[in-house]
Design a protein around this motif. Sequence first.
Motif, mmCIF file in Angstrom:
data_model
loop_
_atom_site.group_PDB
_atom_site.id
_atom_site.type_symbol
_atom_site.label_atom_id
_atom_site.label_comp_id
_atom_site.label_asym_id
_atom_site.label_seq_id
_atom_site.Cartn_x
_atom_site.Cartn_y
_atom_site.Cartn_z
ATOM 1 N N ARG A 276 0.827 -1.207 0.000
ATOM 2 C CA ARG A 276 0.000 0.000 0.000
ATOM 3 C C ARG A 276 0.859 1.255 0.000
ATOM 4 N NH1 ARG A 276 -4.200 2.779 -1.713
ATOM 5 N NH2 ARG A 276 -4.721 4.464 -0.298
ATOM 6 N N GLU A 277 1.893 1.285 0.832
ATOM 7 C CA GLU A 277 2.732 2.485 0.901
ATOM 8 C C GLU A 277 3.504 2.709 -0.394
ATOM 9 O OE1 GLU A 277 6.546 4.379 3.311
ATOM 10 O OE2 GLU A 277 5.197 3.028 4.359
ATOM 11 N N PHE A 278 4.121 1.663 -0.910
ATOM 12 C CA PHE A 278 5.023 1.848 -2.042
ATOM 13 C C PHE A 278 4.320 1.899 -3.399
ATOM 14 C CE2 PHE A 278 8.229 0.134 1.030
ATOM 15 C CZ PHE A 278 9.016 1.276 1.067
ATOM 16 N N THR A 279 3.125 1.338 -3.502
ATOM 17 C CA THR A 279 2.426 1.371 -4.795
ATOM 18 C C THR A 279 1.222 2.304 -4.784
ATOM 19 O OG1 THR A 279 0.820 -0.413 -4.407
ATOM 20 C CG2 THR A 279 3.055 -1.061 -5.078
ATOM 21 N N THR A 280 0.741 2.664 -3.601
ATOM 22 C CA THR A 280 -0.481 3.476 -3.391
ATOM 23 C C THR A 280 -1.724 2.755 -3.892
ATOM 24 O OG1 THR A 280 -0.501 4.779 -5.478
ATOM 25 C CG2 THR A 280 0.905 5.576 -3.672
ATOM 26 N N LEU A 281 -1.623 1.458 -4.125
ATOM 27 C CA LEU A 281 -2.729 0.669 -4.667
ATOM 28 C C LEU A 281 -3.086 -0.457 -3.713
ATOM 29 C CD1 LEU A 281 -1.380 0.331 -8.326
ATOM 30 C CD2 LEU A 281 -3.103 1.963 -7.514
ATOM 31 N N ASP A 282 -4.300 -0.953 -3.820
ATOM 32 C CA ASP A 282 -4.756 -2.068 -2.985
ATOM 33 C C ASP A 282 -4.761 -3.353 -3.803
ATOM 34 O OD1 ASP A 282 -5.213 -0.574 -0.594
ATOM 35 O OD2 ASP A 282 -7.012 0.259 -1.528
ATOM 36 N N LEU A 283 -3.575 -3.781 -4.186
ATOM 37 C CA LEU A 283 -3.406 -5.022 -4.938
ATOM 38 C C LEU A 283 -2.871 -6.105 -4.015
ATOM 39 C CD1 LEU A 283 -1.714 -3.612 -8.163
ATOM 40 C CD2 LEU A 283 -4.067 -4.428 -7.968
ATOM 41 N N SER A 284 -3.241 -7.349 -4.286
ATOM 42 C CA SER A 284 -2.717 -8.471 -3.507
ATOM 43 C C SER A 284 -1.361 -8.894 -4.073
ATOM 44 C CB SER A 284 -3.683 -9.652 -3.564
ATOM 45 O OG SER A 284 -3.680 -10.230 -4.865
ATOM 46 N N PRO A 285 -0.545 -9.591 -3.284
ATOM 47 C CA PRO A 285 0.717 -10.109 -3.818
ATOM 48 C C PRO A 285 0.508 -10.991 -5.047
ATOM 49 C CG PRO A 285 0.711 -10.272 -1.428
ATOM 50 C CD PRO A 285 -0.663 -9.841 -1.825
ATOM 51 N N ALA A 286 -0.533 -11.810 -5.040
ATOM 52 C CA ALA A 286 -0.789 -12.702 -6.183
ATOM 53 C C ALA A 286 -1.109 -11.899 -7.443
ATOM 54 C CB ALA A 286 -1.934 -13.656 -5.861
ATOM 55 N N GLU A 287 -1.886 -10.833 -7.299
ATOM 56 C CA GLU A 287 -2.213 -9.988 -8.455
ATOM 57 C C GLU A 287 -0.964 -9.337 -9.020
ATOM 58 O OE1 GLU A 287 -6.737 -8.366 -7.642
ATOM 59 O OE2 GLU A 287 -5.112 -7.606 -6.368
ATOM 60 N N ILE A 288 -0.102 -8.840 -8.145
ATOM 61 C CA ILE A 288 1.127 -8.186 -8.593
ATOM 62 C C ILE A 288 2.053 -9.198 -9.259
ATOM 63 C CG2 ILE A 288 3.216 -7.008 -7.800
ATOM 64 C CD1 ILE A 288 1.458 -5.721 -5.607
ATOM 65 N N HIS A 289 2.149 -10.386 -8.695
ATOM 66 C CA HIS A 289 2.989 -11.444 -9.270
ATOM 67 C C HIS A 289 2.545 -11.755 -10.700
ATOM 68 C CE1 HIS A 289 5.908 -14.729 -8.611
ATOM 69 N NE2 HIS A 289 5.130 -15.460 -9.406
ATOM 70 N N GLN A 290 1.236 -11.847 -10.908
ATOM 71 C CA GLN A 290 0.729 -12.167 -12.241
ATOM 72 C C GLN A 290 0.963 -11.018 -13.219
ATOM 73 O OE1 GLN A 290 -0.502 -15.272 -13.192
ATOM 74 N NE2 GLN A 290 -0.119 -14.304 -15.200
ATOM 75 N N ILE A 291 0.798 -9.782 -12.768
ATOM 76 C CA ILE A 291 1.118 -8.630 -13.631
ATOM 77 C C ILE A 291 2.574 -8.722 -14.064
ATOM 78 C CG2 ILE A 291 1.431 -6.122 -13.685
ATOM 79 C CD1 ILE A 291 -0.974 -5.926 -11.745
ATOM 80 N N GLY A 292 3.446 -9.080 -13.123
ATOM 81 C CA GLY A 292 4.859 -9.207 -13.443
ATOM 82 C C GLY A 292 5.119 -10.281 -14.489
ATOM 83 N N LEU A 293 4.529 -11.432 -14.324
ATOM 84 C CA LEU A 293 4.708 -12.518 -15.295
ATOM 85 C C LEU A 293 4.246 -12.088 -16.689
ATOM 86 C CD1 LEU A 293 3.501 -15.576 -13.172
ATOM 87 C CD2 LEU A 293 5.872 -15.018 -13.794
#
Length: 587
Positions: A276-293
């Motif tokens: 939340r602090e570093f992205t200012t977004l309410d994303l889950s770790p799994a969602e971010i991992h998939q965006i990365g892939l």
Amino acid sequence: MKFRTRAMITAALIGAAAAFSGTASAAEAGGAQFKALYTAEWSWRKQQFADDEDSGREISAHLPDVSLAAQQKRLAYWQDVQRELAAIDAAGLSPEDQVNYQIYKYQIDSLVAEQQFREYERPLNSDTSFWGNVAGTAQRSFLKEADYRNYVSQLSELPRYFTQNIENMRAGLKRGFTPPQITLQGRDATVDSVLKPGATEDNPFYAPFKKMPASIPAATQAELRAAGLAALRDHVIPAHQTLITFLRKEYIPGAQKSLAAWDLPDGKAYYQSRIREFTTLDLSPAEIHQIGLNEVAKIRAEMLEVMQETNFKGDLPAFLTFLRTDPQFYAKTPQELLMRAAYIAKQFDGKVADWFGRLPRQRFAIKPVPDDIAPYYTGGRGGPGIYLVNTWNLPARPLYSLAALTLHESAPGHAFQMPLAGENKDQPEFRQQTYISAFGEGWALYAEKLGVEMGMYETPYDRFGMLSYQMWRATRLVVDTGVHTMGWTREQAQQYMLDNTALAKHEITTEVDRYIAWPGQALSYYLGELAIIEARAKAEKALGARFDIRAFHDTVLQLGSVPLPVLHARVDRFIAEGGKGPYPDDE
């Protein structure tokens, strides 16, 4: 500032707001109440943290109080501010203050979360440390006698400041809240680099005294130099001796063995707060991992296309090995690397008018990273007035990535965006002088990609270097979440980056350690860039021929440093206003 003093200031300002409300609109009255709150808090906040080269302030005479009692007071103070902020009718504020409210609320919520999770018990990671930040004061500009006297005063407070930090670290050690042990190996060398020369003119803390302004009388210069050496002998060296003993005998041996933030106390909530602090977004770790892939796959296809332009005969792994080992891609001397960076920066100066309307007044210097921290430091770092280039271990500093690095760290990246924010006196100080990672790092990464349109990449290798840097930040989404929530090992993270980027192995090692020791920070870059790219694409589609890239960039940069939802809302207004920029010369 005491609580009582803050309350008095707030009460006086709110009293004025109440008197004002008799003749003003509800929006004006609410705005006065909001201003009363943030003015008092910001004045207090500035006194709570050490000043640095990014603060825009003169060198302070004091180091902050970081004791447990002070930390508890900070938490109580910001929780009070949270409650007062919640009592303000945000919807009733003026449009400008509604934006200020969103930004300010994000800042206060982040400050409260840091105190609640007791981040002060981990005042270091593999990349930065409280003692290194103090040492950084010696690299700042000393312009007058008061700067030197304040600096000597700071040095006299080192034993107290170090002791308070050590007490906090012991508390963190006791509850298992430390950086992972593997990321701390060798970091005590940065303390040793102060102890080895002792209280001599070779000590890095003595640097400001070596060349003093001619405006200071010779007798006063001699007095100040003597005071500096005495401070080194009586305060700096003893404080560092205490610190290195603690690090070597207690802290590093007792640091946590696990890499994952999820394994820390209340680890899942802690890591989500870092997201939340570093992205200012309410994303889950799994969602971010998939965006990365997804982004890694997309960039890999682009890298293959550029590789083919070079006529290289082989697959991508072979091409990466070629880039990491062929001498043509590496400077032979530190000076060559610095001069190449300066040349790239001047190339941008020749193109800037076509892409930006408002330019910062502050210029920047290009300097090498100090020797004592260079082995553990990133390839470069920039900010107001400075672009640091790491000239240590030249075989790890490829020239094909230097254009992207320069655009990111100097102009139009950090040494461009941050001064523009600080120079925007139309904004409240809490917007001028604070840095939100998702916006700042997202902008700097966008600046790298913008280099393609600006014609900054002269060869396919340069463009591949840019793509490798884009891939570097995309892999962070995978690596950071993988390590902290999915059980990835350090070696697994390193191999993933070796397979997908052209970064040198040394740089990958230091970078992975940074992600392990600083949960969530690495997520800000690519998610921030995606937000800017998406906002620009939306504006281009909506405005068509009316879209002006200079006006768009000025609009984004005029914001300062904001949460990503605020950026999107501002671009929506930019579209609604027909693509009009924030300055008259944008029209």
